[in-house]
Write an enzyme that holds these catalytic residues in place. Structure first.
Site, PDB file in Angstrom:
ATOM      1  N   LEU A 130     -56.351   7.936  58.966  1.00 50.16           N
ATOM      2  CA  LEU A 130     -56.657   9.297  59.491  1.00 50.16           C
ATOM      3  C   LEU A 130     -58.031   9.221  60.061  1.00 50.16           C
ATOM      4  O   LEU A 130     -58.094  10.331  60.946  1.00 50.16           O
ATOM      5  CB  LEU A 130     -56.604  10.060  58.164  1.00 50.16           C
ATOM      6  CG  LEU A 130     -55.266  10.376  57.469  1.00 50.16           C
ATOM      7  CD1 LEU A 130     -55.435  11.146  56.044  1.00 50.16           C
ATOM      8  CD2 LEU A 130     -54.523  11.385  58.485  1.00 50.16           C
ATOM      9  N   GLY A 131     -58.865   8.290  59.608  1.00 45.24           N
ATOM     10  CA  GLY A 131     -60.136   8.428  60.186  1.00 45.24           C
ATOM     11  C   GLY A 131     -61.218   7.372  59.534  1.00 45.24           C
ATOM     12  O   GLY A 131     -60.671   6.573  58.669  1.00 45.24           O
ATOM     13  N   GLY A 184     -65.106   6.081  58.952  1.00 44.60           N
ATOM     14  CA  GLY A 184     -66.715   6.079  59.205  1.00 44.60           C
ATOM     15  C   GLY A 184     -67.279   4.922  58.995  1.00 44.60           C
ATOM     16  O   GLY A 184     -66.621   3.832  59.092  1.00 44.60           O
ATOM     17  N   ALA A 185     -68.615   5.073  58.850  1.00 44.86           N
ATOM     18  CA  ALA A 185     -69.378   3.687  58.784  1.00 44.86           C
ATOM     19  C   ALA A 185     -69.299   3.011  57.666  1.00 44.86           C
ATOM     20  O   ALA A 185     -69.338   1.764  57.755  1.00 44.86           O
ATOM     21  CB  ALA A 185     -71.047   4.365  58.798  1.00 44.86           C
ATOM     22  N   SER A 186     -68.828   3.446  56.588  1.00 43.64           N
ATOM     23  CA  SER A 186     -68.600   2.794  55.413  1.00 43.64           C
ATOM     24  C   SER A 186     -67.201   2.881  54.527  1.00 43.64           C
ATOM     25  O   SER A 186     -67.089   2.588  53.561  1.00 43.64           O
ATOM     26  CB  SER A 186     -69.864   2.996  54.446  1.00 43.64           C
ATOM     27  OG  SER A 186     -70.140   4.409  54.329  1.00 43.64           O
ATOM     28  N   VAL A 238     -60.112   6.266  55.959  1.00 44.91           N
ATOM     29  CA  VAL A 238     -59.103   7.046  55.325  1.00 44.91           C
ATOM     30  C   VAL A 238     -57.953   7.021  55.865  1.00 44.91           C
ATOM     31  O   VAL A 238     -57.646   6.702  56.956  1.00 44.91           O
ATOM     32  CB  VAL A 238     -59.883   8.573  55.510  1.00 44.91           C
ATOM     33  CG1 VAL A 238     -58.909   9.567  54.688  1.00 44.91           C
ATOM     34  CG2 VAL A 238     -61.325   8.801  55.263  1.00 44.91           C
ATOM     35  N   LYS A 254     -59.460   7.217  50.407  1.00 43.10           N
ATOM     36  CA  LYS A 254     -60.515   6.806  51.287  1.00 43.10           C
ATOM     37  C   LYS A 254     -60.811   5.409  50.620  1.00 43.10           C
ATOM     38  O   LYS A 254     -61.376   5.389  49.347  1.00 43.10           O
ATOM     39  CB  LYS A 254     -61.417   7.970  51.031  1.00 43.10           C
ATOM     40  CG  LYS A 254     -62.906   7.400  51.474  1.00 43.10           C
ATOM     41  CD  LYS A 254     -63.605   8.827  51.600  1.00 43.10           C
ATOM     42  CE  LYS A 254     -64.504   8.802  52.971  1.00 43.10           C
ATOM     43  NZ  LYS A 254     -64.817  10.152  53.587  1.00 43.10           N
ATOM     44  N   ASP A 301     -74.669  14.735  54.245  1.00 38.75           N
ATOM     45  CA  ASP A 301     -73.872  14.399  55.536  1.00 38.75           C
ATOM     46  C   ASP A 301     -72.976  15.868  55.868  1.00 38.75           C
ATOM     47  O   ASP A 301     -71.814  15.501  56.159  1.00 38.75           O
ATOM     48  CB  ASP A 301     -73.120  13.399  55.397  1.00 38.75           C
ATOM     49  CG  ASP A 301     -72.862  12.689  56.853  1.00 38.75           C
ATOM     50  OD1 ASP A 301     -73.248  13.137  57.590  1.00 38.75           O
ATOM     51  OD2 ASP A 301     -71.862  11.837  56.944  1.00 38.75           O
TER      52      ASP A 301
END
Ligand code: NAG
Ligand code: NAG
Ligand code: NAG
Ligand code: NAG
Ligand code: NAG
Ligand code: NAG
Ligand code: NAG
Ligand code: NAG
Ligand code: NAG
Ligand code: NAG
Length: 800
Positions: free
Chosen positions: A516-517, A519-521, A524, A540, A634
């Site tokens: 789904l997505g 990020g940096a760390s 998902v 996640k 964030d």
């Protein structure tokens, strides 16, 4: 005291009277009586045993003198003598030697009688038709219950001109209710509401027209219902059953909710469902949709004032609009009351206006109660017009038409044929009282546990023994209330989080297939829980280093897990197995705010204000109302998700704390996203909740103008940093220049300016100048005035 003896004698007498009657004859002789004692009182059955006459306890120490189907387990009542005047235990009905039937209460006060004294009554009889009669020596009926129907008629029973059935008040309250069926003097058979508590009819909501000819309404022995004229010719058929009377019981009842139904019940107990059915071989209830039929100019309609009626398979149901609740949950037809203080029109009503919101309801309307009607307007205009108008309680918007109504709203209904949308004005929830409903109880549970825990540590021997037990009971009770918790998995104590195995999550995400997505760390994935009835989840997977402190992970997860607010994405569970650190969240069907804000179909100004407020409330909860303060670190549109009702839900909160990559506040250690991060990250200042306020300010500007904070340079002259641009335009009174296209917000520049001022306060370089989240929320809600903000300083552009 001699009472027990008297009671015994009394009982024996009653018993003897009854048993003699039952054995010798179905004729009830003069002088016979029945006494209300308890629910299985002696009664007078019909020869076949299908009907019985006697007392029924329908309320605590409240008896009804009634006739009922005696061979059906539920003993369905079809007639009663004293529906509006229940009698207590010890009351007695007697067939006097004068030939009159009299019901006296326990003190001997006359409650009801047949007025048949002196008409030569010789005996009484409960007939197999369900008719209870008083007859003279030649077996002619002097009085019969069929002539005084309550809410039901039976086969072989007729209703003459002016004959009326009154519905009961509720399913369990037999007193005269709010609907009637009448064969009027003009020959028409009608259903109408009553002018409750008076029993006079209002306008009819259903009728069979037989002008000047309708004379008798007949339910005949073969299960046909029809109206005949004086000479006996059939005028109109209401219902007809093909089912034989030999095999089925039948009745037609005007239900408490105003629907007239023809019911059948299979007699054969070995194949009967034990329930009254509608006879599906015919159209056996009227009107077909009562919700759409009742359109009264006075009275509240099928569900009472403010209520909304919807036809379901089992019949009409009532509900309340959001923000309203039933006046009496046991009597839904009484209507709904607002859960908030309705707007007043006195002094201060302008300030009050900001305390109200609009809730939408599709395919619904209230019929009547209009006081203003506008054409060729937009939905947004309609909304705002209602919000600004202290009289407006609801507005009905339908293809450019905006109809305003004031409280109370009559004739509410929901049906796909209704193309309008209700815009219902409701009071905003005070975010400090009980955000998300249940957050406070959550907190209390937590506190209880901590208190218990600390006593255990310091307690003496006996306490050491007792307290764990008590704690166990408290914890296990709070679990049993939360049925969602799986029994098979350990749960972090004090909350409703599930511990998943890695295998389970691998399975749920189909080997981590649908991403789904990223990020940096973390990455998902979408998943479907086998144990959750196919519930979709977002899984996640955190990129953590081996050697992470497990205790810390658990502590953090439990802090996030305790949060519960309607504007936060709920954490459902987690996995910490080997090197795996995985969090499982609710799945949000409408994606992220970034997707809608900067996409094709941006939300309208009203929706954007709503979203801004929702995010503020979520943050307020994290900062000030959850059990331990959580700083998000964030906040950006990518981290705001939208559920299927477009409610904004903050995600990823607390995560920054989970990923303790580097504790030093260097450039590489900055948690957050370029553009949204507060200047203190770069200045080695202490990091406080004010970093979230800063990010919120930037986000608020993006929400107001549907623009990204950094926009690729298009024209040479156009500045690209939204915060700078917004401040300049604000100073020069040119905020309208910031809108792309023709935004509705441009017709609401006062509000736009206010929001921009709030945003500028939030992005002050000095954290101390920024308001806290509470203040921000109050300003957005309009409870607190917004003063002119100072220049947030030029820092923002210099960091690039
Ligand atoms: C009831 O009484 C009437 C009149 O006395 C008599 O004709 C009839 O047969 C009686 N019925 C029963 C079931 O005893
Ligand atoms: C019974 O009532 C009918 C109808 O009212 C009447 O014709 C008849 O004479 C009465 N019989 C007796 C015995 O009173
Ligand atoms: C039934 O409803 C009526 C009308 O509201 C009320 O007066 C009466 O007390 C109720 N009866 C019972 C037994 O609750
Ligand atoms: C009941 O009415 C229907 C329709 O008019 C008729 O066919 C039937 O014979 C009637 N039954 C009796 C027992 O009168
Ligand atoms: C009975 O009355 C109806 C209407 O009042 C009429 O049309 C019909 O002809 C009458 N029938 C007889 C047999 O009189
Ligand atoms: C009642 O139903 C059962 C099961 O369907 C059947 O075997 C029995 O013959 C029925 N009895 C009568 C009297 O119809
Ligand atoms: C019979 O009573 C039971 C229990 O009160 C109820 O659940 C059921 O719906 C009733 N059946 C009918 C036909 O009313
Ligand atoms: C809904 O609309 C359909 C099609 O126009 C119509 O047939 C139906 O009767 C309507 N239903 C109601 C309850 O008005
Ligand atoms: C994985 O899914 C399959 C089929 O859905 C199921 O049979 C199996 O038990 C699941 N395994 C685990 C560990 O949940
Ligand atoms: C704006 C938007 O995408 N709305 C969608 C939100 O989700 C519901 C149900 O999944 C859709 O019906 C909406 O169109």
């Amino acid at each position: 005291m001699a009472c027990p003896l008297i009671n015994l004698l009394f009982f024996l007498l009653t018993f003897l009277t009854f048993s003699t009657l039952a054995q010798t004859s179905k004729n009830i002789s003069l002088g016979s009586s029945l006494t209300a004692v308890k629910d299985d009182n002696p009664s007078w059955p019909s020869p076949s045993g299908e009907f019985a006459f006697g007392f029924r306890e329908v309320a605590k120490n409240g008896f009804l003198l009634a006739i009922w189907f005696d061979e059906i387990p539920n003993k369905t009542i079809v007639w009663s003598a004293n529906r509006d005047n229940l009698v207590p235990r010890g009351s007695k009905v007697e067939l006097t030697v004068d030939g009159e039937f009299i019901l006296n209460d326990a003190t001997g006060k006359r409650i009801w009688y047949t007025q048949s004294a002196g008409s030569g009554v010789a005996y009484a009889s409960m007939l197999d038709t369900g008719n209870f009669v008083l007859a003279n020596r030649s077996s002619s009926n002097v009085w019969e219950s069929f002539s005084y129907p309550t809410d039901t008629i039976l086969p072989s029973q007729t209703l003459n001109q002016n004959g009326i059935l009154y519905a009961r008040y509720t399913a369990k309250n037999y007193s005269t209710g709010r609907f009637l069926l009448s064969l009027q003097l003009d020959g028409n058979l009608v259903l109408a509401t009553t002018n409750f508590p008076q029993d006079t009819p209002n306008e009819a909501y259903w009728s069979v027209q037989n002008p000047n000819t309708g004379f008798r309404f007949i339910f005949n022995e073969s299960g046909f219902m029809y109206v005949t004229s004086k000479n006996g010719s059939l005028l109109s058929t209401i219902s007809s059953s093909m089912l034989s009377m030999k095999d089925f019981y039948q009745r037609a009842t005007l239900e408490y909710n105003g629907v007239f139904r023809h019911y059948v019940y299979l007699k054969n107990t070995s194949s009967s469902s034990g329930r009254w059915h509608m006879d599906w071989s015919t159209s056996s209830y009227e009107p077909p949709n009562i919700c759409m039929s009742i359109l009264e100019s006075r009275g509240g309609g099928a569900c009472g004032f403010n209520g909304l009626c919807k036809l379901e398979d089992q019949g009409p149901t009532c509900q309340c609009p959001n923000g309203y609740s039933f006046i009496d949950p046991n009597d839904e037809l009484r209507g709904c009351k607002p859960d908030f203080v309705p707007q007043s029109c006195g002094e201060g009503s302008r300030e009050e206006a900001d305390l109200f919101d609009i809730q939408e309801l599709q395919n619904a309307d209230y019929y009547g109660g209009d006081y203003a009607d506008f054409r060729e307007v937009s939905e947004d205009w309609c909304r705002q017009n209602c919000l600004d108008d202290c009289f407006c309680g609801v507005a009905l918007f339908r293809t450019g038409q905006c109809v305003k109504k004031r409280l109370p709203f009559p004739n509410g209904r929901i049906h796909p044929n209704l193309t309008g949308k209700l815009l219902i004005k409701v009071g905003k929830r005070n975010p400090t009282v009980n955000p998300g409903g249940g957050a406070n109880t959550e907190k209390k549970d937590h506190k209880t546990l901590i208190i218990f825990g600390s006593i255990i540590l310091s307690g003496s021997g006996i306490l050491n023994f007792l307290l764990p037990l008590i704690t166990y009971l408290v914890v296990s009770r709070s679990y049993s209330r939360k049925a969602k918790v799986s029994q098979n998995h350990p749960v972090i104590s004090g909350m409703n989080l599930k511990h998943f195995t890695y295998e389970e999550l691998k399975n749920a995400t189909n080997q981590f297939k649908e991403e789904l997505g990223r990020g940096a760390s973390a990455i998902v994935f979408k998943g479907v829980l086998a144990s959750g009835n196919g519930k979709s989840v977002a899984v996640k997977s955190l990129d953590t280093r081996v050697g992470e402190n497990d205790l810390e992970f658990k502590a953090e997860v439990s802090a996030i897990g305790r949060t519960n607010h309607r504007n936060l994405v709920q954490l459902l569970g987690f996995c910490y197995e080997g090197e795996h650190r995985i969090l499982v969240y609710e799945f949000m069907s409408n994606g992220s705010l970034a997707g809608v804000l900067f996409g094709e179909s941006m939300p309208n100004w009203y929706q954007r204000r709503q979203i801004a407020l929702e995010i503020a409330r979520g943050l307020l909860y994290l900062h000030e109302e959850s059990s331990s303060q959580i700083i998000h670190c964030d906040i950006k549109p990518q981290n705001i998700l939208l559920d299927d009702s477009l409610t904004a839900r903050i995600s990823d909160f607390g995560l920054a704390k989970l990923l303790r990559i580097d504790q030093t506040l260097t450039m590489t250690g900055i948690r957050g996203t370029k553009g949204y991060v507060a200047p203190e990250w770069f200045k080695r200042l202490p990091i406080t909740a004010k970093v979230d306020i800063y990010s919120y300010g930037i986000l608020l500007l993006e929400i107001i103008f549907c623009r990204k904070h950094f926009e690729a340079a298009a024209e040479d002259e156009g500045p690209m940093i939204l915060a700078d641009w917004a401040y300049d335009c604000y100073k020069q009174n040119k905020l309208h220049q910031l809108f792309k296209n023709n935004d509705e917000a441009m017709h609401d520049m006062k509000m736009v300016e206010k929001y921009v001022m709030i945003a500028i306060w939030c992005i002050q370089e000095d954290p101390l100048l920024r308001p806290n989240m509470k203040k921000v929320t109050l300003m957005l809600e309009g409870t607190v005035e917004v003063s002119a903000p100072p220049d947030p300083s030029s820092f923002i552009s210099s960091i690039l």
